[in-house]
Design an enzyme around this catalytic site. Structure first.
Site, PDB file in Angstrom:
ATOM      1  CE  LYS A  53      12.248   0.034 -11.888  1.00  0.00           C
ATOM      2  NZ  LYS A  53      12.572   0.272 -10.784  1.00  0.00           N
ATOM      3  CD  GLN A  97      13.590   3.624  -9.325  1.00  0.00           C
ATOM      4  OE1 GLN A  97      12.756   2.909  -9.518  1.00  0.00           O
ATOM      5  NE2 GLN A  97      14.764   3.166  -9.315  1.00  0.00           N
ATOM      6  CG  ASP A 120      10.929  -2.437  -6.382  1.00  0.00           C
ATOM      7  OD1 ASP A 120      11.307  -3.138  -7.468  1.00  0.00           O
ATOM      8  OD2 ASP A 120      10.536  -1.220  -6.085  1.00  0.00           O
TER       9      ASP A 120
HETATM   10  N1  GUN Z   1      16.727   1.699  -7.048  1.00  0.00           N
HETATM   11  C1  GUN Z   1      17.499   0.874  -7.583  1.00  0.00           C
HETATM   12  N2  GUN Z   1      17.228  -0.273  -8.013  1.00  0.00           N
HETATM   13  C2  GUN Z   1      15.579  -0.274  -7.599  1.00  0.00           C
HETATM   14  C3  GUN Z   1      14.775  -1.100  -7.781  1.00  0.00           C
HETATM   15  O1  GUN Z   1      14.833  -2.388  -8.349  1.00  0.00           O
HETATM   16  N3  GUN Z   1      13.568  -0.667  -7.177  1.00  0.00           N
HETATM   17  C4  GUN Z   1      13.268   0.328  -6.515  1.00  0.00           C
HETATM   18  N4  GUN Z   1      12.073   0.665  -6.239  1.00  0.00           N
HETATM   19  N5  GUN Z   1      14.241   1.132  -6.576  1.00  0.00           N
HETATM   20  C5  GUN Z   1      15.457   1.128  -6.967  1.00  0.00           C
END
Ligand code: GUN
Length: 289
Positions: A53, A97, A120
């Site tokens: 990311k 995350q 998100d």
């Molecule tokens: N864990 C798995 N997919 C995601 C996501 O899209 N965002 C976040 N913050 N955690 C995740």
């Protein structure tokens, strides 16, 4: 003959579009979008996702920051960091995350995030906006899936769509997006307690597999001509890759693909789209009035 949906290619096109927007912002002397990622502990998959990311942000010209906490960070310390980011005018959007260590409430953390910085799209306010179809931040994976379907011109209106899995971040929200006006699919959600999963999936024109169970969808569950979207990303050790790991989808690709009209690969299907969705949400956060 089936078409492989190339998520990597579409994601790269969208990244170019975003990079152009950022260049424009820069020329106009406007603020460059800034995304912050919070990573807790040392879950290998999460570390990879977060570092990807951050790389994506660099590629499109965003500013990005990574905040790391140890596995033993208290809920209070994490929440205080979130409040700090909520109030930091230099930060447009941020993510925490998931998953988090079991001593921290994910729901409390998600609810602490300012909905206007919720890149998100996990906050109940944004999920509520999605539910009633008003603009807001959409959860990254569902947003990416819908975009793939649209950019490949796949018809969803009146189609029978079966979503396998009911997670808050993929299964449930994607079921809502696909049934909304404009997408107009008839959606069934199946999960671990569903009886006759095989028979139900076999009726599907569009299958979204999001259960995290490698090779769950086998050829005998798939109708000829179906569209198959594989969200699975189970990480297994492998000697074949540089990283030492390999991602395995929820679909038995080799045997399922010949029955499909369209299918996403793993990797290179939904994953890259999830990442660009986050960039799109961040751009929106930075540019909204
Ligand atoms: N864990 C798995 N997919 C995601 C996501 O899209 N965002 C976040 N913050 N955690 C995740």
């Amino acid at each position: 003959m089936y078409t492989i949906i190339d998520g990597k290619k579409i994601a790269s096109e969208i990244k170019h579009e975003i990079a152009e927007e950022v260049a424009k912002l820069s020329i106009e002397g406007k603020k460059i979008p800034h995304l912050v990622a919070i990573l807790v502990g040392n879950n290998g998959s999460s570390e990879t996702y977060v570092s990807n990311k951050v790389t994506d942000c660099k590629e499109v010209g965003f500013k990005s920051s990574l905040i790391k906490f140890g596995n033993d960070v208290t809920e209070e310390v994490l929440l205080n960091k979130i409040y700090e980011l909520n109030n930091d005018t230099d930060v447009d959007g941020f993510i925490v995350q998931l998953p988090l260590p079991s001593h921290i409430s994910e729901n409390k953390v998600i609810e602490a995030i300012d909905p206007e910085k919720d890149a998100d799209g996990f906050h109940p306010v944004n999920l509520g906006r999605m539910m009633i179809g008003i603009p807001g931040y959409l959860p990254a994976t569902p947003y990416g899936i819908v975009e793939l379907i649209k950019r490949y011109g796949i018809e969803t209106s009146g189609k029978n769509c079966v979503v396998i899995g009911r997670s808050n971040i993929v299964g449930r929200p994607v079921s809502i997006l696909l049934s909304q006006k404009g997408m107009d699919a008839s959606v069934t959600v199946v999960h671990s307690r569903t009886k006759n999963i095989k028979e139900i999936v076999k009726q599907a024109d569009i299958i979204i597999a999001a259960i995290g169970s490698p090779y769950f969808v086998t050829a005998d569950m798939v109708k000829i001509g179906a569209v198959v979207i594989d969200v699975g990303t189970t990480r297994i050790k492998s000697d074949e890759t540089k990283s030492g790991f390999k991602l395995i989808g929820d679909v038995d690709f080799e045997n399922v693909a010949p029955k499909c009209s369209y299918i996403t690969p793993v990797p290179g299907g939904v994953g890259p789209m999830t990442r660009v969705s986050l960039l799109r949400n961040t751009l929106m956060a930075a540019t909204k009035a």
